[in-house]
Write a protein that holds these residues in place. Sequence first.
Motif, PDB file in Angstrom:
ATOM      1  N   MET A  14      47.970  45.934  45.494  1.00 44.36           N
ATOM      2  CA  MET A  14      46.503  45.963  45.667  1.00 44.36           C
ATOM      3  C   MET A  14      45.869  45.999  45.237  1.00 44.36           C
ATOM      4  SD  MET A  14      47.039  47.927  48.635  1.00 44.36           S
ATOM      5  CE  MET A  14      45.951  49.088  49.109  1.00 44.36           C
ATOM      6  N   LEU A  17      45.652  42.339  46.366  1.00 47.29           N
ATOM      7  CA  LEU A  17      44.652  41.900  47.507  1.00 47.29           C
ATOM      8  C   LEU A  17      43.490  42.271  47.466  1.00 47.29           C
ATOM      9  CD1 LEU A  17      47.348  44.306  49.926  1.00 47.29           C
ATOM     10  CD2 LEU A  17      47.806  41.339  49.521  1.00 47.29           C
ATOM     11  N   LYS A  50      51.696  50.003  54.409  1.00 43.30           N
ATOM     12  CA  LYS A  50      51.755  49.965  55.300  1.00 43.30           C
ATOM     13  C   LYS A  50      51.252  51.253  56.607  1.00 43.30           C
ATOM     14  CE  LYS A  50      52.905  46.920  58.912  1.00 43.30           C
ATOM     15  NZ  LYS A  50      53.372  45.808  59.794  1.00 43.30           N
ATOM     16  N   VAL A  55      47.156  48.670  54.097  1.00 42.93           N
ATOM     17  CA  VAL A  55      47.661  47.504  55.075  1.00 42.93           C
ATOM     18  C   VAL A  55      47.706  47.134  55.823  1.00 42.93           C
ATOM     19  CG1 VAL A  55      48.114  46.977  51.799  1.00 42.93           C
ATOM     20  CG2 VAL A  55      49.458  47.396  53.561  1.00 42.93           C
ATOM     21  N   TYR A  65      50.108  39.328  53.712  1.00 44.91           N
ATOM     22  CA  TYR A  65      49.351  40.995  54.104  1.00 44.91           C
ATOM     23  C   TYR A  65      47.902  41.094  53.476  1.00 44.91           C
ATOM     24  CZ  TYR A  65      53.606  43.669  54.810  1.00 44.91           C
ATOM     25  OH  TYR A  65      55.247  43.527  54.782  1.00 44.91           O
ATOM     26  N   GLU A  66      47.115  41.926  54.276  1.00 43.72           N
ATOM     27  CA  GLU A  66      45.719  42.046  53.184  1.00 43.72           C
ATOM     28  C   GLU A  66      45.102  43.470  53.422  1.00 43.72           C
ATOM     29  OE1 GLU A  66      42.705  40.325  55.650  1.00 43.72           O
ATOM     30  OE2 GLU A  66      44.295  40.596  57.749  1.00 43.72           O
ATOM     31  N   LEU A  67      44.381  43.905  52.827  1.00 37.30           N
ATOM     32  CA  LEU A  67      43.670  45.523  52.683  1.00 37.30           C
ATOM     33  C   LEU A  67      43.349  45.816  54.358  1.00 37.30           C
ATOM     34  CD1 LEU A  67      41.392  45.726  49.570  1.00 37.30           C
ATOM     35  CD2 LEU A  67      43.933  45.972  49.682  1.00 37.30           C
TER      36      LEU A  67
END
Length: 138
Positions: A14, A17, A50, A55, A65-67
């Motif tokens: 995290m 990201l 997720k 995410v 993946y991204e926040l």
Amino acid sequence: MKISTRGRYGLYFMLTLAKDYGVKKRSVKSVATERDISDLYLEQIVANLKKDGLVKSTRGAYGGYELNFPPDEITVGQVFSAVEENIMIVDADNHETKNESFLWKRIRDAVNDVLDHTTLHDIVDNDTDDFDGYMFYI
């Protein structure tokens, strides 16, 4: 306080990201490779992130993946809640006195307050060591 590898790896993912927020998406494999951890294990952890909506993923050449929210809206407590089964401050003894119970409750409440009020942005904004401490020293 004992945080499992799930918690440490989840927080590191995290934070990675958060550092890249709005700039680029990251694959699980790229983060696992740079930390020399199992990408299959990290994928399991990311699945929990997720599932909890922290995410999101995009498929394709520019995917990853991204926040799901800005880093200043995601707390460390949320990350740990998504990936840890149970966070124990101390392993309480069944024979503790009333005063000991009071002490452990205050310690637990203080730690929870820090976790629930420290955002990913706070850490990214204040740390320059590329988060190495979050992998090994929590």
